[in-house]
Design a protein around this motif. Structure first.
Motif, PDB file in Angstrom:
ATOM      1  N   ARG A   1       0.829  -1.219   0.000  1.00 42.44           N
ATOM      2  CA  ARG A   1       0.000   0.000   0.000  1.00 42.44           C
ATOM      3  C   ARG A   1       0.854   1.257   0.000  1.00 42.44           C
ATOM      4  N   GLU A   2       1.843   1.264   0.858  1.00 41.94           N
ATOM      5  CA  GLU A   2       2.734   2.425   0.943  1.00 41.94           C
ATOM      6  C   GLU A   2       3.487   2.623  -0.374  1.00 41.94           C
ATOM      7  N   THR A   3       3.980   1.534  -0.946  1.00 41.37           N
ATOM      8  CA  THR A   3       4.722   1.626  -2.204  1.00 41.37           C
ATOM      9  C   THR A   3       3.816   2.089  -3.337  1.00 41.37           C
ATOM     10  N   LEU A   4       2.575   1.607  -3.364  1.00 46.44           N
ATOM     11  CA  LEU A   4       1.628   2.075  -4.389  1.00 46.44           C
ATOM     12  C   LEU A   4       1.338   3.567  -4.237  1.00 46.44           C
ATOM     13  N   GLU A   5       1.283   4.041  -3.006  1.00 51.61           N
ATOM     14  CA  GLU A   5       1.052   5.476  -2.786  1.00 51.61           C
ATOM     15  C   GLU A   5       2.237   6.290  -3.310  1.00 51.61           C
ATOM     16  N   TYR A   6       3.461   5.829  -3.043  1.00 48.68           N
ATOM     17  CA  TYR A   6       4.646   6.502  -3.582  1.00 48.68           C
ATOM     18  C   TYR A   6       4.629   6.462  -5.115  1.00 48.68           C
ATOM     19  N   LEU A   7       4.266   5.300  -5.657  1.00 51.57           N
ATOM     20  CA  LEU A   7       4.213   5.117  -7.102  1.00 51.57           C
ATOM     21  C   LEU A   7       3.189   6.068  -7.716  1.00 51.57           C
ATOM     22  N   ARG A   8       2.006   6.130  -7.128  1.00 51.62           N
ATOM     23  CA  ARG A   8       0.947   7.024  -7.617  1.00 51.62           C
ATOM     24  C   ARG A   8       1.425   8.473  -7.622  1.00 51.62           C
ATOM     25  N   THR A   9       2.054   8.873  -6.544  1.00 49.19           N
ATOM     26  CA  THR A   9       2.577  10.236  -6.439  1.00 49.19           C
ATOM     27  C   THR A   9       3.640  10.484  -7.508  1.00 49.19           C
ATOM     28  N   HIS A  10       4.521   9.518  -7.710  1.00 50.21           N
ATOM     29  CA  HIS A  10       5.577   9.638  -8.709  1.00 50.21           C
ATOM     30  C   HIS A  10       5.002   9.830 -10.108  1.00 50.21           C
ATOM     31  N   VAL A  11       4.035   8.991 -10.478  1.00 48.60           N
ATOM     32  CA  VAL A  11       3.440   9.090 -11.817  1.00 48.60           C
ATOM     33  C   VAL A  11       2.702  10.409 -11.986  1.00 48.60           C
ATOM     34  N   ARG A  12       1.951  10.817 -10.978  1.00 46.22           N
ATOM     35  CA  ARG A  12       1.240  12.100 -11.063  1.00 46.22           C
ATOM     36  C   ARG A  12       2.217  13.253 -11.232  1.00 46.22           C
ATOM     37  N   CYS A  13       3.313  13.219 -10.505  1.00 47.84           N
ATOM     38  CA  CYS A  13       4.325  14.273 -10.633  1.00 47.84           C
ATOM     39  C   CYS A  13       4.936  14.281 -12.030  1.00 47.84           C
ATOM     40  N   LEU A  14       5.208  13.097 -12.580  1.00 43.24           N
ATOM     41  CA  LEU A  14       5.747  13.032 -13.946  1.00 43.24           C
ATOM     42  C   LEU A  14       4.773  13.645 -14.947  1.00 43.24           C
ATOM     43  N   PHE A  15       3.495  13.304 -14.833  1.00 39.84           N
ATOM     44  CA  PHE A  15       2.506  13.876 -15.753  1.00 39.84           C
ATOM     45  C   PHE A  15       2.412  15.390 -15.598  1.00 39.84           C
ATOM     46  N   ARG A  16       2.421  15.863 -14.376  1.00 36.82           N
ATOM     47  CA  ARG A  16       2.283  17.313 -14.150  1.00 36.82           C
ATOM     48  C   ARG A  16       3.515  18.074 -14.600  1.00 36.82           C
ATOM     49  N   ALA A  17       4.685  17.492 -14.409  1.00 35.14           N
ATOM     50  CA  ALA A  17       5.926  18.166 -14.789  1.00 35.14           C
ATOM     51  C   ALA A  17       6.168  18.137 -16.296  1.00 35.14           C
ATOM     52  N   ASN A  18       5.544  17.206 -16.986  1.00 38.63           N
ATOM     53  CA  ASN A  18       5.784  17.034 -18.424  1.00 38.63           C
ATOM     54  C   ASN A  18       4.497  17.143 -19.225  1.00 38.63           C
ATOM     55  N   LYS A  19       3.619  18.006 -18.789  1.00 41.05           N
ATOM     56  CA  LYS A  19       2.313  18.138 -19.417  1.00 41.05           C
ATOM     57  C   LYS A  19       2.447  18.683 -20.845  1.00 41.05           C
ATOM     58  N   HIS A  20       1.782  17.986 -21.762  1.00 41.55           N
ATOM     59  CA  HIS A  20       1.781  18.396 -23.163  1.00 41.55           C
ATOM     60  C   HIS A  20       0.339  18.480 -23.647  1.00 41.55           C
ATOM     61  N   LYS A  21       0.014  19.539 -24.327  1.00 43.68           N
ATOM     62  CA  LYS A  21      -1.337  19.677 -24.876  1.00 43.68           C
ATOM     63  C   LYS A  21      -1.606  18.668 -25.980  1.00 43.68           C
ATOM     64  N   ARG A  22      -0.561  18.173 -26.623  1.00 47.49           N
ATOM     65  CA  ARG A  22      -0.755  17.226 -27.722  1.00 47.49           C
ATOM     66  C   ARG A  22      -1.288  15.873 -27.240  1.00 47.49           C
ATOM     67  N   PHE A  23      -1.192  15.616 -25.942  1.00 45.05           N
ATOM     68  CA  PHE A  23      -1.673  14.344 -25.406  1.00 45.05           C
ATOM     69  C   PHE A  23      -3.089  14.498 -24.887  1.00 45.05           C
ATOM     70  N   TYR A  24      -4.003  14.492 -25.814  1.00 42.79           N
ATOM     71  CA  TYR A  24      -5.417  14.614 -25.451  1.00 42.79           C
ATOM     72  C   TYR A  24      -5.896  13.347 -24.753  1.00 42.79           C
ATOM     73  N   TYR A  25      -5.399  12.191 -25.175  1.00 42.68           N
ATOM     74  CA  TYR A  25      -5.876  10.924 -24.640  1.00 42.68           C
ATOM     75  C   TYR A  25      -4.909  10.307 -23.632  1.00 42.68           C
ATOM     76  N   HIS A  26      -3.639  10.230 -23.957  1.00 39.80           N
ATOM     77  CA  HIS A  26      -2.651   9.588 -23.083  1.00 39.80           C
ATOM     78  C   HIS A  26      -2.183  10.579 -22.030  1.00 39.80           C
ATOM     79  N   ASN A  27      -3.034  10.802 -21.052  1.00 44.58           N
ATOM     80  CA  ASN A  27      -2.765  11.805 -20.033  1.00 44.58           C
ATOM     81  C   ASN A  27      -3.057  11.240 -18.648  1.00 44.58           C
ATOM     82  N   LEU A  28      -2.929  12.064 -17.640  1.00 40.46           N
ATOM     83  CA  LEU A  28      -3.145  11.614 -16.269  1.00 40.46           C
ATOM     84  C   LEU A  28      -4.578  11.147 -16.055  1.00 40.46           C
TER      85      LEU A  28
END
Length: 129
Positions: A5-32
């Motif tokens: 559970r703890e590792t999944l929470e870290y993982l979720r946070t990591h992925v969300r941060c990656l999406f937010r830090a690398n946000k592209h308008k061209r990714f209408y579908y493959h997004n957070l």
């Protein structure tokens, strides 16, 4: 013993941060939003099949990382997703067995997408694909 559970929470946070830090308008579908939708549905399926904690972790990790590679490459996003997941799992001190299973799941997703007859064997983690 690993705290999934703890590792999944870290993982979720990591992925969300990656999406937010690398946000592209061209990714209408493959997004957070799409990724979170996949995760919600994966949880439903995993709960239905009453997966073990380890198997639940594996399929949830694969769900979180399944399209993250699009932020960096549109041609080999699965491989980039595997690379990013490996870095995360390594940083958390998570062993190779889970990493290998996770990588196989991501590549099975890619194979199924491109072929009716997958060239890679399915990974058995407690339920049938």
């Amino acid at each position: 013993m690993m705290n999934y559970r703890e590792t999944l929470e870290y993982l979720r946070t990591h992925v969300r941060c990656l999406f937010r830090a690398n946000k592209h308008k061209r990714f209408y579908y493959h997004n957070l939003e799409h990724t979170e939708h996949v995760v919600v549905n994966t949880v439903k399926i995993a709960n239905h099949y009453q997966l073990s904690d380890q198997d639940f972790f594996i399929v949830l990790a694969a769900s979180w990382y399944h399209d993250i590679g699009y932020l960096f490459s549109t041609t080999d996003h699965e491989a980039k997703g595997v690379e990013l997941c490996f870095e995360f799992l390594k940083d958390k001190g998570i062993g190779g067995g889970l990493y290998v299973l996770h990588c196989q799941i991501i590549f099975v997703q890619a194979t199924v997408r491109f072929s009716k007859e997958p060239t890679m064997p399915y990974v058995s983690i407690g339920f049938s694909f």
